[in-house]
Each structure stands twice: as structure tokens, then as C-alpha cells.
Design a protein around this motif. Sequence first.
Motif, mmCIF file in Angstrom:
data_model
loop_
_atom_site.group_PDB
_atom_site.id
_atom_site.type_symbol
_atom_site.label_atom_id
_atom_site.label_comp_id
_atom_site.label_asym_id
_atom_site.label_seq_id
_atom_site.Cartn_x
_atom_site.Cartn_y
_atom_site.Cartn_z
ATOM 1 N N UNK A 133 0.820 -1.191 0.000
ATOM 2 C CA UNK A 133 0.000 0.000 0.000
ATOM 3 C C UNK A 133 0.870 1.264 0.000
ATOM 4 N N UNK A 134 1.982 1.238 0.753
ATOM 5 C CA UNK A 134 2.864 2.398 0.780
ATOM 6 C C UNK A 134 3.432 2.692 -0.604
ATOM 7 N N UNK A 135 3.770 1.656 -1.315
ATOM 8 C CA UNK A 135 4.323 1.839 -2.663
ATOM 9 C C UNK A 135 3.284 2.481 -3.580
ATOM 10 N N UNK A 136 2.033 2.094 -3.425
ATOM 11 C CA UNK A 136 0.972 2.682 -4.246
ATOM 12 C C UNK A 136 0.789 4.152 -3.913
ATOM 13 N N UNK A 137 0.857 4.496 -2.651
ATOM 14 C CA UNK A 137 0.714 5.889 -2.233
ATOM 15 C C UNK A 137 1.877 6.711 -2.768
ATOM 16 N N UNK A 138 3.089 6.173 -2.655
ATOM 17 C CA UNK A 138 4.260 6.883 -3.178
ATOM 18 C C UNK A 138 4.160 7.056 -4.690
ATOM 19 N N UNK A 139 3.682 6.035 -5.373
ATOM 20 C CA UNK A 139 3.533 6.128 -6.825
ATOM 21 C C UNK A 139 2.520 7.205 -7.188
ATOM 22 N N UNK A 140 1.422 7.255 -6.445
ATOM 23 C CA UNK A 140 0.411 8.277 -6.701
ATOM 24 C C UNK A 140 0.969 9.669 -6.435
ATOM 25 N N UNK A 141 1.726 9.820 -5.367
ATOM 26 C CA UNK A 141 2.355 11.107 -5.068
ATOM 27 C C UNK A 141 3.328 11.499 -6.166
ATOM 28 N N UNK A 142 4.071 10.529 -6.702
ATOM 29 C CA UNK A 142 5.001 10.814 -7.803
ATOM 30 C C UNK A 142 4.249 11.277 -9.046
ATOM 31 N N UNK A 143 3.120 10.646 -9.324
ATOM 32 C CA UNK A 143 2.316 11.042 -10.482
ATOM 33 C C UNK A 143 1.785 12.454 -10.278
ATOM 34 N N UNK A 144 1.288 12.735 -9.074
ATOM 35 C CA UNK A 144 0.787 14.080 -8.786
ATOM 36 C C UNK A 144 1.899 15.111 -8.941
ATOM 37 N N UNK A 145 3.074 14.786 -8.425
ATOM 38 C CA UNK A 145 4.202 15.700 -8.553
ATOM 39 C C UNK A 145 4.582 15.931 -9.997
ATOM 40 N N UNK A 146 4.575 14.868 -10.788
ATOM 41 C CA UNK A 146 4.902 14.996 -12.213
ATOM 42 C C UNK A 146 3.876 15.871 -12.927
#
Length: 69
Positions: free
Chosen positions: A1-14
Motif C-alpha cells: 500500500x505504501x508503494x501505491x501511495x508513493x507512486x500516486x504522489x510521484x504522479x501528482x508531482x509529475x
Amino acid sequence: MDAEIRALDNVRGHIANVISEANLGDELRGADLDVRMKGLQKGASRATAEAQLAQLKAARAQGGAAKQM
């Protein structure tokens, strides 16, 4: 779940970076570079803060769900 949250944050940042880059071209055409760069830095700081807040909220929600089990 943490990896999914980090991935979503990376997408938002991008996405925020792409929007900033797109706006940069328009903004630089009509104004002083230094003033516009400060505005972009504030926008990037806000986007970063919002992403961190979302991550903290998700982590807190995850911790609350674990305690209920």
C-alpha cells in the motif's frame, strides 16, 4: 500500500511539474523572469506540501485501520 501511495504522489508531482512548465512559457512572455520564478517556486512548494499532506493522511488512515483489526 505504501508503494501505491508513493507512486500516486510521484504522479501528482509529475503532473504539477508539467503544468508548471506549460505555464512557464506563457508567463515568461509578458513579465520579469525573477518575479515569475518566485511565483513558480511558491506554486511548487504548495504542490509539494499538498502531496506530503495527502501522504500523511493516507498513512494515518492506514494506521487507524490496522488498530481496528
